[in-house]
Scaffold this active site. Structure first.
Site, PDB file in Angstrom:
ATOM      1  N   THR C 129      21.475 114.630 -93.722  1.00  0.00           N
ATOM      2  CA  THR C 129      20.694 115.859 -93.865  1.00  0.00           C
ATOM      3  C   THR C 129      20.200 116.073 -95.300  1.00  0.00           C
ATOM      4  OG1 THR C 129      22.062 116.792 -92.140  1.00  0.00           O
ATOM      5  CG2 THR C 129      20.746 118.347 -93.414  1.00  0.00           C
ATOM      6  N   ALA C 133      15.015 117.980 -94.346  1.00  0.00           N
ATOM      7  CA  ALA C 133      15.166 117.142 -93.155  1.00  0.00           C
ATOM      8  C   ALA C 133      16.520 117.403 -92.510  1.00  0.00           C
ATOM      9  CB  ALA C 133      15.036 115.669 -93.533  1.00  0.00           C
ATOM     10  N   SER C 135      17.722 118.169 -88.347  1.00  0.00           N
ATOM     11  CA  SER C 135      17.801 117.354 -87.143  1.00  0.00           C
ATOM     12  C   SER C 135      16.628 116.380 -87.093  1.00  0.00           C
ATOM     13  CB  SER C 135      17.775 118.257 -85.912  1.00  0.00           C
ATOM     14  OG  SER C 135      18.934 119.049 -85.881  1.00  0.00           O
ATOM     15  N   TRP C 164      24.455 120.030 -97.190  1.00  0.00           N
ATOM     16  CA  TRP C 164      25.406 120.376 -96.122  1.00  0.00           C
ATOM     17  C   TRP C 164      26.145 119.160 -95.608  1.00  0.00           C
ATOM     18  CZ3 TRP C 164      20.855 123.210 -93.441  1.00  0.00           C
ATOM     19  CH2 TRP C 164      20.588 124.406 -94.142  1.00  0.00           C
ATOM     20  N   ILE C 165      26.692 118.392 -96.508  1.00  0.00           N
ATOM     21  CA  ILE C 165      27.404 117.187 -96.096  1.00  0.00           C
ATOM     22  C   ILE C 165      28.896 117.507 -95.956  1.00  0.00           C
ATOM     23  CG2 ILE C 165      27.899 114.775 -96.681  1.00  0.00           C
ATOM     24  CD1 ILE C 165      24.885 115.535 -96.106  1.00  0.00           C
ATOM     25  N   GLU C 369      24.833 118.562 -85.760  1.00  0.00           N
ATOM     26  CA  GLU C 369      24.515 117.446 -84.856  1.00  0.00           C
ATOM     27  C   GLU C 369      23.370 117.796 -83.908  1.00  0.00           C
ATOM     28  OE1 GLU C 369      25.775 114.713 -86.464  1.00  0.00           O
ATOM     29  OE2 GLU C 369      25.778 113.955 -84.412  1.00  0.00           O
TER      30      GLU C 369
END
Lengths: 263, 402, 546
Positions: C129, C133, C135, C164-165, C369
């Protein structure tokens, strides 16, 4: 030394529920577990194995095919080999017939120096199978054991008695039944141990395999018979209170005064 | 074999009650998987049309020569291995119960004593109902040994052929009885909470499945019928002073080499600072609902204010809230105090059988359907964590005033 | 990978439960949640191969793992979610981060890295993410430029930002998606590479025990052997290849956390006395807060298991199925958790009870996801193709299957499900004739209706089976009743919402009402109330007050 641990799969009796309308057991969804006393017996055996290189620990269980789960659990914790006695001929066995079958299997395995059992199983609480096996095999027994030390062929055991404890000495071969110590942090296997357990040696034996005489097995071979199962009956009239905590406390004090426990 | 006849109406009740998941529906009929069935009989009880039966091969034997109800008399242990203790209280409980059984069978009640010396046993045991005392005298009996006792007791049974033998469900009784039963190939029922006679047979009632249900057990095809009985369950009858039992001395040869397990040392617990629950007048007990060892202190505080003993359910002991010696119930101690207060105890029968003989039972539980309430005289639906401190506070104040 | 034997799987679950019971108490979670802190010490123990080694499930035995299959991982994910969704997310991030290696790695790469992950308890992060970018991975901005040394490609220089990892701030190894000259590609980046740095830990609504950070990559040199698959431009394929599978894991999260909240409510309802009796005896309570959620979640389970078994038997992709599972399970779980708060009233709103936290946590399952809306679109796209390809036969075949099932077992609501599938087919066909799918709203709505009917189809089949899977906690009658309730609800919903969709844009199409057959579906509602009563009483006896 060669140690054999006898284990049993039991329903988690703390999870067993009663249908209040019929007073019968609700078994759906109740997990099956390794009898906690057996869990401790197994850990005791495995601790000896850790301490004394060359010791081996085999586990044996009797039950329906799904009891393989507890044998595999024992293998995951570190047991070397697992055996499950499973046969319709065993169905309905009481403690006598169970002791007979297990002792025949232990004879078949052969050369056992020490046999460990849980003191009792939580679904039956009889504490009879251990001594029963010892009798069938003609071995000395130490029941209600808490701790076992081995030096050569000499065994020193700590056992519980009513109101105290004893230190006893004996020589192998012998049978021990283990109590469940309080506050004991039970060991659970890691994922790797569980994975390798599924590759260890596991056998299923039937009545013929252990050379058991069929008239000593199952219902036919069991001297005791269950004649009736029923919900425990209610004996007192109950007075209910559904009040705030403060009111409840006062009410209890009032009751204690009324019944003469306090002035 | 479990048999399901054509009478089956497909109501599925048996499927639901089977503790072992051995029953299932095939089409509209119940079928049994014999590899899972343990023939416990739960389905036989529930079937509304009596379609299920357990087929037994009954070998009818003649047991007419087996007569007499026997009670194993257990002596107290002490740290001095050469001393012989007094008769344990449970022996009198067994004699009182055995008396009733013997009366209804119209047979003798016999006490069995293994000791080095007779200490007036015919008088003491006679007063509690024994008609005869089988007295086995040998120094080897002073320190209990499984093999020696088993051999002696089995020989005695073979000689005199009793119809029933009662053992206390103590450590000794539970060590010895299964050994004898195994040797003689006779039925033994553990931890009975009630005994009675039906059609000449000993009906042995005991809790099963962690005390969630009761079972009646029979041993119809072997003699003697043997049972171990929980201490503190049977009431002791008023002794009949002056009644003396017939003393029968039994000469039993003991080979010293039979002693394969040697007691090196025995330690008896001193009467500790905390009150023992066995003989307490008041017991304050806590269960799983107390949540933690820290919060279990609330129970202990109330007990200390009241001068009561502290009890605990099996769950509370298993979770480490309290020592095993405080455990009330089937696998702990059976108690019958005048006041029993239960906090956060759900009341599995395993617990109930251990305390239901208490005179007054007060129970506090959040679940209105908690089984503990079936035994309680006063049932409080509420949070023990909130009620306990308030209760202790009131009592503290009240006691200070006095 | 095929799944493990049931005994091994359940022993692993038992070990996980025993560990959590001892080490991850609610008080502990509550403290970490308040502090917005990742419980590193717990995670390290969970990765400790001598203690648990949960991450080994993802790694084949030949590389030191335990070769877990999809079914095994679903079960572990469900259990992790029951413990704490933040911790679950952290473990999942390692699963996910390992995936590109499993799917696309060369033999040498697997040998090196999978073994290293297994043995050295490496925490892995999956870095796809970006701020622009989500989904939609096509907008990838992170670049991987060739670094040439001595005339040979020595490696890549990666520059960009990730957002947002999960495990972003704590991982040892990162699988980073970047645009190489040959197209999107996955690279293995170790935490100590020069120019690589994680940003601050996000302050999130929920899953606060999961470390979430952005990543900065400033000319990070990555050796050429760290290009996964040793070939550029395979990144998106490698990512998509596992969507069916990874989305199933998130579905398991929705299932686990949703059930945990629901179970809390069921147990609570037996303790709370209102107006003379426990709430568990009051229909206004049970039928609103408990019954339909239980049926929805068990329906989700049946579908998750259906997909897991297909993947374990060697099928690939299953993107539409993965999306259906995720969409239904996470939306159902989210709603169950929402209602669990209401079911506990004022207590539910406090942090003394876990439902409030579960509600905050579970929302993420509808987002990461692939959001629920991306799922609706994916489901629609997948099935619309099927509908066109089969000329409408797709759903009429499923309806026929349900009709024959009803003849065999009339208790699972297969008749209602058949009507639902027929109505669905009718709606799709009307949409085709009238070109309604040019409206995005219609397509998303269709995705939602498709999911509901297929879930009902799966639940009917599962409930009618001779033998239930190891996960079914209820007796046959309860399970059948749940399937029936779900089928009845779904049929009514399909007919009503499907009709509304078509009629909102088309003037009363000929024969439409007959084909939707609302009358018959209404008739099937008979007995619903008694069914709900029955489920309510079963729930009560299955989850007693503690």
């Amino acid at each position: 030394m060669k140690i054999i641990v006898c284990i049993k799969q039991v329903p988690d009796t703390t999870e067993v529920k009663i249908n209040p309308e019929t007073g019968t057991l609700i078994r759906t969804g109740v997990p099956s577990i390794l009898n906690p006393y057996d869990h401790f017996a197994l850990e005791s055996a495995l601790n000896l194995k850790k301490k004394h290189p060359g010791f081996t620990v085999d586990v044996i269980s009797m039950g329906p095919p799904q009891a393989k789960a507890v044998v595999q659990f024992a293998l995951a914790l570190g047991a070397d080999e697992g055996i499950l006695l499973s046969d319709a001929a065993f169905a309905g066995s009481d403690t006598w017939a169970t002791s007979y079958a297990l002792s025949m299997a232990i004879k078949k395995i052969g050369k056992a120096d020490m046999i460990f059992c849980g003191m009792q199983a939580i679904d039956g609480d009889t504490a009879q199978v251990g001594p029963g096996i010892a009798q069938q095999l003609g071995l000395p027994q130490v029941t209600f054991c808490e701790h076992i030390e081995v030096e050569g062929k000499t065994i020193i055991a700590e056992r519980h008695i009513d109101g105290g404890s004893e230190t006893v000495e004996l020589r192998a071969p012998a049978l021990f039944t283990m109590i469940m110590p309080k506050d004991h942090p039970y060991a659970y296997p890691s994922f790797t141990q569980i994975y390798s357990a599924s590759k260890k040696k596991f056998s299923i034996w039937n009545a013929q395999d252990i050379g058991a005489e069929s008239h000593y097995l199952g219902l036919k071979g069991s001297p005791t018979q269950v004649s009736k199962i029923y919900p425990p009956k209610k004996e007192t009239e109950t007075q209910f209170f559904n009040v705030s905590a403060a009111e409840a406390a006062e009410k209890i004090v009032e009751i204690m005064k009324k019944e003469g426990f306090i002035k | 074999m479990l048999e399901i006849s054509v009478k089956c109406i497909g109501c599925t009740k048996c499927v639901a009650v089977c503790p072992f998941g051995a029953l299932s529906m095939s089409g509209k009929k119940a079928v049994v998987n014999m590899s899972a069935c343990t023939l416990c009989g739960a389905c036989v009880q529930i079937c509304p049309v009596e379609a299920i039966s357990i087929k037994r091969e009954t070998a009818s034997k003649d047991f007419s020569s087996y007569k007499g109800v026997w009670v194993f008399v257990e002596l107290e242990d002490s740290e001095d291995l050469s001393a012989e203790g007094d008769i344990r209280k449970v022996s009198f409980e067994l004699l009182s119960e055995g008396r009733k059984l013997a009366d209804s069978l119209k047979e003798d009640l016999c006490a069995v004593v293994f000791a080095a010396k007779n200490k007036n046993y015919e008088r003491i045991l006679g007063e509690y109902g024994a008609d005869k005392v089988y007295f086995c005298e040998n120094e080897e009996f002073t320190v209990y040994n499984t093999d020696i006792y088993c051999a002696a007791f089995s020989a005695l049974i073979n000689k005199h052929k009793p119809s029933a033998v009662l053992f206390p469900a103590t450590v000794k009784g539970r060590d010895l009885a299964p050994r004898i039963a195994s040797a003689l190939y006779v039925g033994l029922t553990a931890d009975c909470t009630a005994l009675s006679i039906r059609d000449g047979l000993l009906v042995q009632s005991r809790p099963a499945f962690g005390g969630n249900i009761m079972a009646d057990i029979l041993s119809p095809n072997s003699r003697p019928q043997m049972a171990t009985v929980r201490p503190n369950v049977m009431k002791i009858s008023q002794p009949k002073s002056g009644k003396i039992a017939i003393l029968i001395r039994e000469d039993i040869k003991i080979d010293k080499n039979m002693r394969r397990v040697k007691v090196l040392k025995r330690r008896m617990e001193k009467a500790s600072s905390s009150l023992k629950i066995e003989n307490a007048n008041m017991i304050v007990s806590g269960g799983r609902g107390m949540k933690s060892k820290e919060r279990f202190r609330l129970v202990e505080e109330l007990a200390s204010v009241l001068g009561a003993a502290v009890g605990a359910s099996r769950a509370a002991v298993d979770m480490g809230f309290k020592e095993k010696s405080h455990q009330v119930g089937q696998s702990g101690v059976t108690v019958s105090p005048r006041l029993y207060m239960a906090f956060g105890i759900s009341g599995a029968v395993q617990h109930l059988v251990g305390m239901k003989n208490s005179d007054i039972i007060v129970a506090v539980n959040k679940d209105p359907n908690a089984m503990i309430f079936t035994a309680a005289k006063y049932a409080f639906i509420g949070d023990a964590h909130q009620i306990l401190p308030k209760l202790t506070e009131i009592l503290k104040k009240g006691l200070k005033k006095d | 990978m095929p799944s493990l034997d049931a005994i091994s799987r359940n022993l692993m679950l038992d070990s996980l439960k025993a560990y959590a019971k001892k080490k991850i108490t609610y008080d502990y979670i509550r403290e970490k949640d308040a502090a917005n802190e990742c419980p590193l010490e717990v995670l390290k123990e969970m990765y400790d191969t001598d203690k648990l080694g949960v991450h080994l499930l993802m790694i084949p035995a030949e590389y030191g793992g335990v070769s877990g299959g999809t079914y095994d991982i679903y079960r572990i994910c469900e259990q992790l979610a029951r413990i704490d969704l933040g911790i679950a997310t952290s473990v999942f991030a390692t699963f996910l981060g390992t995936d590109p290696l499993n799917v696309g790695g060369t033999e040498e790469q697997k040998e090196k890295w999978l073994k290293k992950i297994a043995k050295e308890k490496l925490m892995v992060a999956y870095a796809a993410t970006e701020p622009d970018a989500g989904s939609d991975l096509v907008n990838l901005k992170t670049r991987a430029e060739h670094v040439i040394k001595n005339g040979k490609l020595a490696g890549y220089s990666i520059t960009g930002a990730k957002q947002w990892i999960s495990n972003g701030g704590i991982a040892d190894l990162y699988t980073v998606l970047a645009m190489a000259p040959g197209g999107p590609s996955w690279f293995l980046v170790e935490k100590n590479y020069e120019g690589f740095s994680p940003n601050h830990h996000e302050d999130k609504h929920g899953i606060r025990l999961s470390n979430t950070s952005g990543l900065s990559l400033d000319n990070v040199f990555v050796p050429v052997e760290n290009l996964i698959g040793a070939q550029e431009g395979k990144g998106l394929l490698q990512a998509q290849a596992v969507f069916g599978y990874t989305r199933l894991m998130v579905a398991a999260f929705g299932l686990g956390a949703g059930w945990e909240a629901l179970e809390n409510a069921i147990r609570y309802s037996q303790q709370r006395i209102q107006a003379g009796g426990p709430l568990s005896d009051k229909q206004g309570y049970t039928h609103k807060f408990l019954v339909s959620h239980a049926a929805n979640l068990e329906a989700a389970r049946s579908y998750i298991e259906y997909v897991a078994n297909r993947l374990d038997s060697g099928e690939h992709g299953l993107q539409t199925e993965g999306a259906i599972a995720k969409y239904w399970a996470t939306e159902s779980g989210n709603k169950a958790a929402e209602d669990a708060i209401q079911a506990l009233g004022g207590y539910g709103y406090t942090r003394d009870f876990p439902v409030e936290k579960i509600k905050r946590d579970i929302k993420i399952t509808c987002i990461y996801e692939g959001t629920s809306e991306v799922m609706e679109m994916t489901i629609y796209r997948g099935r619309w193709q099927e509908h066109l390809k089969t000329r409408g036969e797709f759903y009429s075949a499923m309806a026929k299957e349900m009709e024959s099932l009803h003849a065999l077992n009339p208790n699972v609501g297969a008749d209602a499900c058949a009507l639902s599938l027929k109505a669905l087919g009718t709606v799709l066909e009307e949409c085709r004739i009238n070109k309604l799918t040019r409206h995005q709203y219609v397509t998303f709505k269709l995705g939602s209706l498709i999911a509901a009917s297929e879930i009902a189809w799966s639940f009917c089949k599962t409930a009618a089976a001779d033998k239930y899977s190891e996960t079914v906690k209820f007796d046959k009658k309860t399970y059948e009743t749940m399937a029936r309730v779900n089928a009845k609800n779904t049929a009514l919903r399909t007919a009503m919402e499907g009709s509304a969709l078509v009629l909102s844009a088309v003037d009363d199409p000929a024969g439409f009402a007959e084909k939707i057959n609302l009358k018959e579906i209404e008739k099937k509602q008979k007995g619903l109330l008694a069914d709900m009563d029955f489920i309510a009483s079963s729930l009560k006896s299955s989850f007693k007050a503690r």
